[in-house]
Design an enzyme around this catalytic site. Structure first.
Site, mmCIF file in Angstrom:
data_model
loop_
_atom_site.group_PDB
_atom_site.id
_atom_site.type_symbol
_atom_site.label_atom_id
_atom_site.label_comp_id
_atom_site.label_asym_id
_atom_site.label_seq_id
_atom_site.Cartn_x
_atom_site.Cartn_y
_atom_site.Cartn_z
ATOM 1 N N HIS A 124 0.839 -1.210 0.000
ATOM 2 C CA HIS A 124 0.000 0.000 0.000
ATOM 3 C C HIS A 124 0.872 1.257 0.000
ATOM 4 O O HIS A 124 0.549 2.244 -0.661
ATOM 5 C CB HIS A 124 -0.949 0.001 1.201
ATOM 6 C CG HIS A 124 -0.272 0.171 2.519
ATOM 7 N ND1 HIS A 124 0.422 -0.851 3.152
ATOM 8 C CD2 HIS A 124 -0.142 1.256 3.321
ATOM 9 C CE1 HIS A 124 0.915 -0.400 4.281
ATOM 10 N NE2 HIS A 124 0.608 0.870 4.416
ATOM 11 N N TYR A 125 1.983 1.203 0.726
ATOM 12 C CA TYR A 125 2.913 2.338 0.747
ATOM 13 C C TYR A 125 3.517 2.573 -0.640
ATOM 14 O O TYR A 125 3.599 3.718 -1.120
ATOM 15 C CB TYR A 125 4.019 2.073 1.778
ATOM 16 C CG TYR A 125 5.174 3.041 1.711
ATOM 17 C CD1 TYR A 125 5.041 4.333 2.215
ATOM 18 C CD2 TYR A 125 6.385 2.671 1.134
ATOM 19 C CE1 TYR A 125 6.104 5.234 2.142
ATOM 20 C CE2 TYR A 125 7.447 3.564 1.056
ATOM 21 C CZ TYR A 125 7.299 4.836 1.559
ATOM 22 O OH TYR A 125 8.344 5.724 1.478
#
Lengths: 210, 210
Positions: A124-125
């Site tokens: 997600h980062y």
């Protein structure tokens, strides 16, 4: 050039301000908290207050270039990954366009150009960084995106490997990352390009110089 | 049209499949889990397995239109907001382009067009929806974005207020949202537009009809 350092109080950001002080450029250190100001004043660096979530447009007055080195860090939730790493960077690009900034150097992350291959807890980062990088690349600004490998706190060596794609993951001291970002500000062959960056064998002043 | 429903097992998605069954269109219900298949087979609806995080390109074979109604929901972290609500939607748009889909209707959220005004705990979600909506709007696909107000489980009334900008927040039953999304699939005046949606006074069949 007068260079706005967004995320100046971060681990890489502090190195960036110092490297800019030693360069032909002039840093403006943007920090969120007034408590973070004195350390930069002691260095003789101009500071400006700005909050990526609230507003920081005023920080751009008189600025020629931007280095974006802010990040929400590992101690906050993924909501801050969206609000700081992705949307803070996107707003920084919008402001840079509005103020006619000449150069925008983005501190990204290794694998942000291929987030689907990232490990579960990091994916997600990497997508958030990817979106910010893509936004910058299509902004029309004169950009450079730098995706360093694993960051360490070792002293800088001044020797790096910078390439559009590096297949092997590797480490690099934060000090070397900072020095590379500052160096690339005024390297014509880095304009409108994206690079992976790890420690290597090449002296920084020879990188993209030929 | 053969309409791929992404997020068919969601609370709005289930209504969408049923409304499509009652319409001139044919749904293809995309679900992640084989356990979710039988309920749609009982309705007589075609189903296809697809996972927004892993892969779902195969779901697009023979599809004319897409309704994207997936969401990570309130029980998972903001990492899933990035991976599902934002990146899942962006991948759905990419696949639609690749397969030459004729219509793409996006279930967004009230205030996703002005996330900076959202409440603290919701702002990151609104930004994620905003990025997905913006990606669709610049994709070249024939799109409609629908941003409903607060969703309820009340039975549908068939009466709505649909407008490019509605200033007052309001509620709307999920069944009415679903019926509106299905209706807008074949309304020429909805093409390449974005709308807020709440319960209202207008019969759905009159909306954008004049």
């Amino acid at each position: 050039m007068k260079v706005l350092v967004i995320g100046a109080n971060g681990k890489v950001g502090k190195h960036i301000v110092k490297k800019l002080m030693e360069s032909s450029h002039t840093p403006v250190a943007m920090v969120r908290d007034p408590d973070q100001v004195p350390q930069f004043e002691e260095l003789g660096a101009e500071t400006v207050l700005g909050d990526l979530e609230k507003g920081f447009e005023e920080a751009y007055y008189g600025v020629d270039a931007v280095i974006f080195a802010a990040g929400s860090g590992p101690d906050t939730g993924a909501d801050k990954t969206i609000l700081i790493d992705q949307e803070g960077a996107i707003k920084a690009v919008d402001h840079a366009k509005h103020f006619g900034v000449q150069r925008f150097v983005m501190l990204s992350s290794m694998a942000a150009d291929r987030p689907e291959q990232g490990p579960d807890g990091l994916r997600h980062y990497l997508y958030a960084k990817h979106r910010a990088d893509e936004y910058l690349k299509s902004s029309g600004l004169n950009y450079t995106v730098v995706r360093p490998g694993m960051l360490t706190n070792e002293p800088g060596t001044g020797k790096v490997k910078l390439d559009e794609h590096i297949n092997d993951f590797g480490e690099i001291p934060r000090e070397d990352v900072a020095e590379t970002l500052v160096y690339l500000l005024s390297v014509p062959r880095a304009e409108n390009k994206s690079f992976d960056l790890i420690s290597g064998e090449q002296q920084l002043e020879d990188v993209l110089a030929y």
